[in-house]
Write a protein that holds these residues in place. Structure first.
Motif, short mmCIF file in Angstrom:
data_model
loop_
_atom_site.label_atom_id
_atom_site.label_comp_id
_atom_site.label_asym_id
_atom_site.label_seq_id
_atom_site.Cartn_x
_atom_site.Cartn_y
_atom_site.Cartn_z
N ARG A 122 0.83 -1.21 0.00
CA ARG A 122 0.00 0.00 0.00
C ARG A 122 0.87 1.25 0.00
O ARG A 122 0.59 2.22 -0.71
N ALA A 123 1.92 1.25 0.81
CA ALA A 123 2.83 2.41 0.85
C ALA A 123 3.60 2.52 -0.47
O ALA A 123 3.89 3.63 -0.92
N LEU A 124 3.92 1.39 -1.07
CA LEU A 124 4.68 1.38 -2.32
C LEU A 124 3.94 2.13 -3.43
O LEU A 124 4.57 2.83 -4.23
N VAL A 125 2.64 2.01 -3.45
CA VAL A 125 1.85 2.70 -4.48
C VAL A 125 2.11 4.21 -4.42
O VAL A 125 2.34 4.86 -5.44
N GLU A 126 2.11 4.76 -3.21
CA GLU A 126 2.33 6.19 -3.05
C GLU A 126 3.79 6.57 -3.31
O GLU A 126 4.08 7.59 -3.93
N ILE A 127 4.71 5.74 -2.85
CA ILE A 127 6.14 6.03 -3.02
C ILE A 127 6.56 5.95 -4.48
O ILE A 127 7.40 6.73 -4.94
N LYS A 128 5.97 5.04 -5.24
CA LYS A 128 6.34 4.87 -6.65
C LYS A 128 6.02 6.09 -7.50
O LYS A 128 6.57 6.25 -8.59
N GLU A 129 5.14 6.96 -7.01
CA GLU A 129 4.84 8.18 -7.75
C GLU A 129 6.09 9.05 -7.90
O GLU A 129 6.24 9.78 -8.88
#
Length: 135
Positions: A111-118
């Motif tokens: 879930r955090a990866l989705v935001e960080i990948k931006e």
């Protein structure tokens, strides 16, 4: 034909009788669980061990892998975007790694990866020993 209907009727009667008994058997009540002293001692030892544990299996997100200058640049950029997040830089000569977060489950890390990948397109989730968060 009559014998077929009789068998069919008997089968339906038996099924309805069994289902009625199953429904009637589900009642509320009290449950008392007793355990021996040896079980209580084992649980106490496990709790004491857990209080001393500082690392557990978990997940972190790697946002950078490469040169030292790139690692420090990634750290500054990440701290600007996510000022309260845990971050660590590690040196595995000749490369440097920047990893963030202390996630107990892979779902939380994803879930955090989705935001960080931006902002960090090459970010990946890695299994790692993470720091225990004490309340």
């Amino acid at each position: 034909m009559k014998s077929f209907l009789n068998r069919y009727s008997i089968a339906i009667f038996i099924i309805s009788l069994l289902s009625t008994n199953l429904i009637a058997a589900q009642q509320e009540g009290n449950l008392k669980i007793e355990s021996s002293e040896s079980i209580k001692n084992i649980v106490a030892k496990k709790r004491a061990h857990n209080k001393n544990t500082t690392k557990v299996k978990g997940y972190r997100i790697q946002i950078f892998f490469g040169s030292e200058q790139g690692a420090y640049k990634a750290r500054e950029e990440f701290n600007t975007l996510f000022p309260d997040a845990y971050l660590k830089i590690e040196n595995f000569p000749p490369d440097w790694k920047v990893r963030v977060g202390n996630y107990k489950t892979q779902l939380a890390a994803d879930r955090a990866l989705v935001e960080i990948k931006e902002n960090f397109g090459g970010a990946i989730v890695l299994a790692e020993l993470i720091d225990v968060q004490r309340d």
